[in-house]
Scaffold this motif. Structure first.
Motif, PDB file in Angstrom:
ATOM      1  N   TYR A   1       0.834  -1.208   0.000  1.00 51.16           N
ATOM      2  CA  TYR A   1       0.000   0.000   0.000  1.00 51.16           C
ATOM      3  C   TYR A   1       0.867   1.256   0.000  1.00 51.16           C
ATOM      4  O   TYR A   1       0.514   2.273  -0.617  1.00 51.16           O
ATOM      5  CB  TYR A   1      -0.940  -0.012   1.205  1.00 51.16           C
ATOM      6  CG  TYR A   1      -2.060  -1.019   1.072  1.00 51.16           C
ATOM      7  CD1 TYR A   1      -3.175  -0.742   0.291  1.00 51.16           C
ATOM      8  CD2 TYR A   1      -1.993  -2.261   1.700  1.00 51.16           C
ATOM      9  CE1 TYR A   1      -4.201  -1.663   0.147  1.00 51.16           C
ATOM     10  CE2 TYR A   1      -3.010  -3.191   1.563  1.00 51.16           C
ATOM     11  CZ  TYR A   1      -4.110  -2.891   0.782  1.00 51.16           C
ATOM     12  OH  TYR A   1      -5.118  -3.813   0.630  1.00 51.16           O
ATOM     13  N   GLU A   2       2.007   1.181   0.669  1.00 49.04           N
ATOM     14  CA  GLU A   2       2.929   2.315   0.648  1.00 49.04           C
ATOM     15  C   GLU A   2       3.477   2.542  -0.758  1.00 49.04           C
ATOM     16  O   GLU A   2       3.691   3.695  -1.166  1.00 49.04           O
ATOM     17  CB  GLU A   2       4.075   2.067   1.633  1.00 49.04           C
ATOM     18  CG  GLU A   2       3.630   2.068   3.089  1.00 49.04           C
ATOM     19  CD  GLU A   2       4.724   1.612   4.044  1.00 49.04           C
ATOM     20  OE1 GLU A   2       5.785   1.144   3.541  1.00 49.04           O
ATOM     21  OE2 GLU A   2       4.531   1.726   5.272  1.00 49.04           O
ATOM     22  N   ASP A   3       3.692   1.460  -1.499  1.00 49.76           N
ATOM     23  CA  ASP A   3       4.177   1.582  -2.875  1.00 49.76           C
ATOM     24  C   ASP A   3       3.218   2.395  -3.736  1.00 49.76           C
ATOM     25  O   ASP A   3       3.648   3.152  -4.609  1.00 49.76           O
ATOM     26  CB  ASP A   3       4.368   0.198  -3.506  1.00 49.76           C
ATOM     27  CG  ASP A   3       5.581  -0.537  -2.965  1.00 49.76           C
ATOM     28  OD1 ASP A   3       6.523   0.123  -2.481  1.00 49.76           O
ATOM     29  OD2 ASP A   3       5.580  -1.788  -3.017  1.00 49.76           O
ATOM     30  N   VAL A   4       1.925   2.241  -3.512  1.00 49.92           N
ATOM     31  CA  VAL A   4       0.941   2.998  -4.298  1.00 49.92           C
ATOM     32  C   VAL A   4       1.180   4.489  -4.129  1.00 49.92           C
ATOM     33  O   VAL A   4       1.191   5.256  -5.110  1.00 49.92           O
ATOM     34  CB  VAL A   4      -0.503   2.631  -3.883  1.00 49.92           C
ATOM     35  CG1 VAL A   4      -1.508   3.502  -4.640  1.00 49.92           C
ATOM     36  CG2 VAL A   4      -0.778   1.157  -4.141  1.00 49.92           C
ATOM     37  N   GLU A   5       1.385   4.924  -2.893  1.00 51.67           N
ATOM     38  CA  GLU A   5       1.552   6.358  -2.640  1.00 51.67           C
ATOM     39  C   GLU A   5       2.891   6.866  -3.146  1.00 51.67           C
ATOM     40  O   GLU A   5       2.992   8.013  -3.610  1.00 51.67           O
ATOM     41  CB  GLU A   5       1.381   6.643  -1.149  1.00 51.67           C
ATOM     42  CG  GLU A   5      -0.003   6.305  -0.628  1.00 51.67           C
ATOM     43  CD  GLU A   5      -1.117   6.853  -1.511  1.00 51.67           C
ATOM     44  OE1 GLU A   5      -1.057   8.040  -1.903  1.00 51.67           O
ATOM     45  OE2 GLU A   5      -2.051   6.087  -1.835  1.00 51.67           O
ATOM     46  N   VAL A   6       3.933   6.031  -3.077  1.00 52.16           N
ATOM     47  CA  VAL A   6       5.215   6.432  -3.647  1.00 52.16           C
ATOM     48  C   VAL A   6       5.088   6.586  -5.159  1.00 52.16           C
ATOM     49  O   VAL A   6       5.600   7.542  -5.752  1.00 52.16           O
ATOM     50  CB  VAL A   6       6.318   5.424  -3.286  1.00 52.16           C
ATOM     51  CG1 VAL A   6       7.621   5.769  -4.019  1.00 52.16           C
ATOM     52  CG2 VAL A   6       6.563   5.413  -1.783  1.00 52.16           C
ATOM     53  N   CYS A   7       4.386   5.652  -5.802  1.00 46.35           N
ATOM     54  CA  CYS A   7       4.155   5.757  -7.247  1.00 46.35           C
ATOM     55  C   CYS A   7       3.389   7.028  -7.588  1.00 46.35           C
ATOM     56  O   CYS A   7       3.699   7.701  -8.581  1.00 46.35           O
ATOM     57  CB  CYS A   7       3.388   4.534  -7.755  1.00 46.35           C
ATOM     58  SG  CYS A   7       4.353   3.017  -7.854  1.00 46.35           S
ATOM     59  N   ARG A   8       2.402   7.345  -6.790  1.00 43.94           N
ATOM     60  CA  ARG A   8       1.609   8.558  -7.033  1.00 43.94           C
ATOM     61  C   ARG A   8       2.517   9.790  -7.010  1.00 43.94           C
ATOM     62  O   ARG A   8       2.431  10.674  -7.862  1.00 43.94           O
ATOM     63  CB  ARG A   8       0.513   8.680  -5.977  1.00 43.94           C
ATOM     64  CG  ARG A   8      -0.579   9.695  -6.326  1.00 43.94           C
ATOM     65  CD  ARG A   8      -1.512   9.967  -5.142  1.00 43.94           C
ATOM     66  NE  ARG A   8      -2.020   8.763  -4.517  1.00 43.94           N
ATOM     67  CZ  ARG A   8      -3.132   8.126  -4.886  1.00 43.94           C
ATOM     68  NH1 ARG A   8      -3.831   8.582  -5.897  1.00 43.94           N
ATOM     69  NH2 ARG A   8      -3.518   7.027  -4.248  1.00 43.94           N
TER      70      ARG A   8
END
Length: 365
Positions: free
Chosen positions: A67-74
């Motif tokens: 889930y943290e990866d999603v925000e880093v990608c954003r």
């Protein structure tokens, strides 16, 4: 854009060596792969991240890192296209994002599009049934915006042949007539510098020039959301997602995350590493590399007596009449596409001059 390439004190040769060494460390294609316009190759770091994400799931460990990866990608994508992360929504397809925009328009609204643009940019407007969708030649879009045009929707780079839209002229014409703008950067983001802040809405699939796995597409919206209603909103679109799993969402996210679709977590685990690589290399360096190869191919085609579709400044080269040769080229280990009877070759950071010359040699036979 920030990147880790050598600073101003480094000479061109050192910068070039840094670019080449990064690429060599990440890509080991087993063919002459000239088909990024269909699918980009996955970097080694991305493949490793996908394996780790699968192990995380297989071993029953907490999925919090995914889930943290999603925000880093954003955040990474936001930097790439020049907007704050609060204006970026994470979805799964361009068509879904187009559908949200289409749903926001009043009955009878006119949408101006380019003839034979990619279907995902067009079809949701057509299936509404009560919108006026007008298609003109790509080059005529700026002059075709008129009073009453509600939205101009176009791909920045045409998938079929690599032609680049005159986006500054489009933007000015839309502003003059009070029309909104929607630009699909799927065939641009990653090799062509883009500015999402210049348009009302933009979208980009990440499995082509951004080198990510399939399943992640970003949408950018204005700070005020541009009149969009999050008609596809589920629990991830809530201000507090984990407290919004049951019943209607009480409070939508205060940012563009209200337009998020349920995240393909493995995809974002890999995409994070792909976007980091693009940022390390720098879009300007990728752009110069890709265009040099495309121009080498155009020059070689002229020597063979072939004339590609005019698309100056594009990393995609489309050659009329040669599409039927795609199967034999594939058998020879050269991957290109057949699009509407045209042979489409697309050049990206992992390609070399030798790749171009191999394709030219095959076409001369």
């Amino acid at each position: 854009m920030d990147c880790d390439l050598p600073g101003p004190q480094s000479g061109p040769m050192e910068t070039r060596e840094t670019f080449d060494s990064l690429v060599r460390a990440e890509f080991t294609p087993k063919s002459t792969y000239l088909n990024t316009a269909s699918n980009g190759l996955l970097p080694a770091r991305t493949v490793a991240a996908l394996h780790e994400a699968a192990r995380l799931r297989a071993e029953g460990r907490p999925l919090t890192p995914l889930y943290e990866d999603v925000e880093v990608c954003r955040a990474l994508y936001a930097r790439l296209v020049g907007v704050p992360p609060t204006r970026v929504a994470a979805g799964a397809s361009v068509a879904a994002h187009t559908g949200v925009i289409a749903a926001s328009l009043p009955a009878g609204a006119e949408i101006l599009t380019a003839e034979d643009d990619f279907t995902s940019v067009l079809n949701p407007f057509h299936v509404r049934g009560d919108l006026k969708v007008r298609a003109v030649e790509l080059e005529r879009i700026p002059e075709s915006v008129r009073p009453g045009t509600a939205l101009v929707a176009v791909s920045a780079v045409q998938s079929a042949d690599g032609r680049i839209a005159d986006l500054p002229a489009l933007r000015e014409a839309a502003r003059e007539h009070g029309a909104r703008t929607y630009v699909d950067f799927s065939q641009a983001a990653g090799w062509l510098p883009v500015d999402a802040d210049a348009y009302d809405f933009t979208a980009a699939a990440c499995y082509k020039w951004l080198l990510g796995p399939n399943g992640a597409v970003f949408l950018t919206v204005p700070e005020d959301f541009g009149g969009l209603t999050p008609v596809l909103a589920g629990w991830v679109a809530a201000e507090e997602p984990w407290r919004s799993c049951y019943g209607p969402v009480a409070e939508l996210a205060h940012s563009a995350r209200r337009f998020d679709l349920t995240h393909a977590l493995f995809t974002y685990a890999g995409l994070r590493r792909s976007l980091e690589l693009v940022e390390e290399l720098g879009v300007a360096a990728v752009h110069a590399h890709d265009l040099a190869l495309a121009e080498r191919f155009r020059t070689g085609l002229a020597a063979l007596g072939h004339e590609p579709v005019p698309a100056p400044g594009s990393a995609i080269v489309s050659v009329p009449g040669l599409g039927s040769r795609q199967p034999e080229l594939s058998e020879a280990g050269i991957e290109v596409s057949d699009r509407a009877g045209n042979l489409r070759a697309s050049f990206h950071l992992y390609n070399t001059a030798a790749d171009v010359d191999r394709l030219l040699d095959a076409l001369s036979g």
